[in-house]
Design a protein around this motif. Structure first.
Motif, PDB file in Angstrom:
ATOM      1  N   SER A  46      24.542  17.823  87.052  1.00  9.21           N
ATOM      2  CA  SER A  46      23.312  17.174  87.507  1.00  9.21           C
ATOM      3  C   SER A  46      22.299  17.071  86.375  1.00  9.21           C
ATOM      4  CB  SER A  46      22.700  17.945  88.683  1.00  9.21           C
ATOM      5  OG  SER A  46      23.555  17.896  89.794  1.00  9.21           O
ATOM      6  N   LYS A  81      29.291   7.404  87.883  1.00  9.46           N
ATOM      7  CA  LYS A  81      29.047   8.582  88.716  1.00  9.46           C
ATOM      8  C   LYS A  81      28.919   8.195  90.187  1.00  9.46           C
ATOM      9  CE  LYS A  81      29.120  11.914  85.855  1.00  9.46           C
ATOM     10  NZ  LYS A  81      30.155  12.930  85.983  1.00  9.46           N
ATOM     11  N   ARG A 108      31.452   9.061  93.629  1.00 15.10           N
ATOM     12  CA  ARG A 108      30.969   9.674  94.882  1.00 15.10           C
ATOM     13  C   ARG A 108      31.335   8.858  96.117  1.00 15.10           C
ATOM     14  NH1 ARG A 108      28.068  14.570  95.023  1.00 15.10           N
ATOM     15  NH2 ARG A 108      27.986  15.204  92.858  1.00 15.10           N
ATOM     16  N   ARG A 157      39.349   8.840  90.676  1.00 15.73           N
ATOM     17  CA  ARG A 157      38.059   9.361  90.230  1.00 15.73           C
ATOM     18  C   ARG A 157      38.031   9.365  88.703  1.00 15.73           C
ATOM     19  NH1 ARG A 157      34.680  11.791  93.886  1.00 15.73           N
ATOM     20  NH2 ARG A 157      35.601  12.238  95.901  1.00 15.73           N
TER      21      ARG A 157
END
Length: 141
Positions: free
Chosen positions: A96, A120, A124, A136
């Motif tokens: 993060s 990113k 998700r 991913r």
């Protein structure tokens, strides 16, 4: 020391110390008349409880570790399990932070069009909604 005095030293309300006593985390001495009297041992115990809370341990886990767990292996297992949980939280926080730091320095006029951020976001999305069909991408940060 009276309950209010000791609680104030830690920035706590007295009812917190009473709750911890009810849970078996604290066992202050009693003065005539039943008033709680706290000493250095209790102050140290409160510091331990606060450290455990800061580490993310529950009060039940803390009680187990401080009062019930005579078995060193059981304590070690709980510490190892919690360590894994903390490592996961740290990794997520580091990722993060990398996203935030990139966003702060990104040259894109609109952060939502930044290729790294879009990667990113795509990661998700649920597998059926990802533009790549579900794979991913590796972290770019």
């Amino acid at each position: 020391m009276a309950i209010g005095e000791l609680a104030a030293l830690y920035g706590l309300a007295p009812h917190v110390l009473r709750h911890w006593e009810q849970m078996g985390l604290l066992a202050p001495a009693r003065a005539p008349g039943g008033r709680r009297v706290y000493g250095a041992v209790d102050a140290t115990r409160i510091a331990l409880i606060l450290l455990a809370k800061e580490a993310g341990l529950t009060l039940e886990q803390t009680r187990y570790l401080l009062t019930e767990a005579a078995d060193k292996q059981a304590r070690a297992a709980l510490y190892q399990q919690h360590g894994e949980l903390l490592r996961g939280r740290i990794a997520a926080a580091q990722e993060s932070l990398a996203i935030i730091e990139h966003a702060a320095a990104c040259d894109a006029d609109d952060i939502t069009v930044c290729p790294r951020l879009r990667e990113k976001v795509a990661a998700r999305l649920p597998a059926g909604l990802r533009p790549d069909g579900g794979a991913r991408p590796a972290s770019a940060y």
